[in-house]
Design a protein around this motif. Structure first.
Motif, mmCIF file in Angstrom:
data_model
loop_
_atom_site.group_PDB
_atom_site.id
_atom_site.type_symbol
_atom_site.label_atom_id
_atom_site.label_comp_id
_atom_site.label_asym_id
_atom_site.label_seq_id
_atom_site.Cartn_x
_atom_site.Cartn_y
_atom_site.Cartn_z
ATOM 1 N N ALA A 118 -0.427 -4.793 5.954
ATOM 2 C CA ALA A 118 -0.526 -4.777 7.408
ATOM 3 C C ALA A 118 -0.812 -6.158 8.001
ATOM 4 O O ALA A 118 -0.252 -6.519 9.014
ATOM 5 N N VAL B 160 4.057 1.131 1.893
ATOM 6 C CA VAL B 160 3.716 0.557 3.186
ATOM 7 C C VAL B 160 3.412 -0.913 2.927
ATOM 8 O O VAL B 160 2.554 -1.237 2.109
ATOM 9 N N HIS C 201 0.842 -1.184 0.000
ATOM 10 C CA HIS C 201 0.000 0.000 0.000
ATOM 11 C C HIS C 201 0.882 1.241 0.000
ATOM 12 O O HIS C 201 2.096 1.138 -0.164
ATOM 13 N N HIS C 202 0.273 2.415 0.186
ATOM 14 C CA HIS C 202 1.018 3.671 0.128
ATOM 15 C C HIS C 202 0.582 4.622 1.227
ATOM 16 O O HIS C 202 -0.556 4.578 1.675
ATOM 17 N N VAL C 203 1.520 5.477 1.619
ATOM 18 C CA VAL C 203 1.231 6.583 2.520
ATOM 19 C C VAL C 203 1.554 7.849 1.727
ATOM 20 O O VAL C 203 2.570 7.913 1.027
ATOM 21 N N VAL D 62 -5.041 0.308 -0.378
ATOM 22 C CA VAL D 62 -5.201 1.157 0.795
ATOM 23 C C VAL D 62 -4.235 2.319 0.659
ATOM 24 O O VAL D 62 -3.072 2.126 0.315
ATOM 25 N N ILE D 63 -4.723 3.520 0.903
ATOM 26 C CA ILE D 63 -3.846 4.686 0.920
ATOM 27 C C ILE D 63 -3.992 5.336 2.288
ATOM 28 O O ILE D 63 -5.090 5.690 2.707
ATOM 29 N N TYR D 64 -2.882 5.433 2.970
ATOM 30 C CA TYR D 64 -2.833 6.124 4.248
ATOM 31 C C TYR D 64 -2.483 7.584 3.961
ATOM 32 O O TYR D 64 -1.622 7.875 3.133
ATOM 33 N N TRP D 65 -3.141 8.502 4.632
ATOM 34 C CA TRP D 65 -2.903 9.927 4.435
ATOM 35 C C TRP D 65 -2.375 10.540 5.722
ATOM 36 O O TRP D 65 -2.779 10.159 6.822
ATOM 37 N N GLY D 66 -1.484 11.491 5.607
ATOM 38 C CA GLY D 66 -0.934 12.191 6.762
ATOM 39 C C GLY D 66 0.052 13.241 6.297
ATOM 40 O O GLY D 66 -0.058 13.747 5.188
ATOM 41 N N CYS E 149 1.685 12.178 1.745
ATOM 42 C CA CYS E 149 1.714 13.405 2.548
ATOM 43 C C CYS E 149 0.679 14.384 2.001
ATOM 44 O O CYS E 149 0.670 14.695 0.815
ATOM 45 N N ARG E 150 -0.194 14.852 2.894
ATOM 46 C CA ARG E 150 -1.227 15.813 2.505
ATOM 47 C C ARG E 150 -0.633 17.172 2.126
ATOM 48 O O ARG E 150 -1.237 17.934 1.382
#
Length: 142
Positions: free
Chosen positions: A106, A103, A90-92, A128-132, A94-95
């Motif tokens: 999990a 990533v 998956h990927h994270v 899945v894309i994690y954002w932060g 940056c906003r």
């Protein structure tokens, strides 16, 4: 970074003809994870000065279709390409600056997530894309 002979073998293994543009695009994507199309074009033009935009777009489409590269497009972002395929990572994102990092899955085997109701689909991938905010942006903004 795979050697040219390895890239050529990847193309042959996917039953694609080995051409200079295909090798150059595949090399560019391996060198630049999560590269956008303009970055790939710039990299390829360092190798083949007269390659057209359309030729690079066509090669990206062929390599994606053959499963040699993966196309991702997080919300509000241009399409990006990566050479890491076949492992359901998956990927994270940056906003703030748009930086992207891989990533690992999990939990469990592909697909990582089991749908509550698959509606009869045979699911073979979960995206899945994690954002932060990346470390640099978090430090800059605090």
């Amino acid at each position: 970074m795979p050697a040219t002979s390895d890239l050529e073998q990847m193309l042959r293994g996917a039953e694609l003809r080995v051409t200079r543009p295909r090798v150059a695009v595949l090399r560019a994507v391996h060198r630049n994870p999560h590269a956008d199309t303009d970055s790939v074009i710039g990299e390829v033009r360092g190798e083949i000065a007269d390659v057209s935009h359309q030729a690079v777009y066509d090669v990206l489409r062929a390599l994606t279709g053959a499963g040699l590269i993966r196309r991702i497009q997080p919300a509000n972002s241009v399409a990006r390409y990566e050479a890491r395929v076949g492992d359901n990572h998956h990927h994270v994102v940056c906003r703030s600056c748009g930086a992207i990092a891989d990533v690992d899955c999990a939990v469990g085997h592909a697909p990582c997530l089991v749908a509550d109701d698959d509606h009869g689909f045979t699911i073979d991938e979960a995206e899945v894309i994690y954002w932060g905010r990346c470390t640099d942006c978090a430090h800059r903004d605090s």
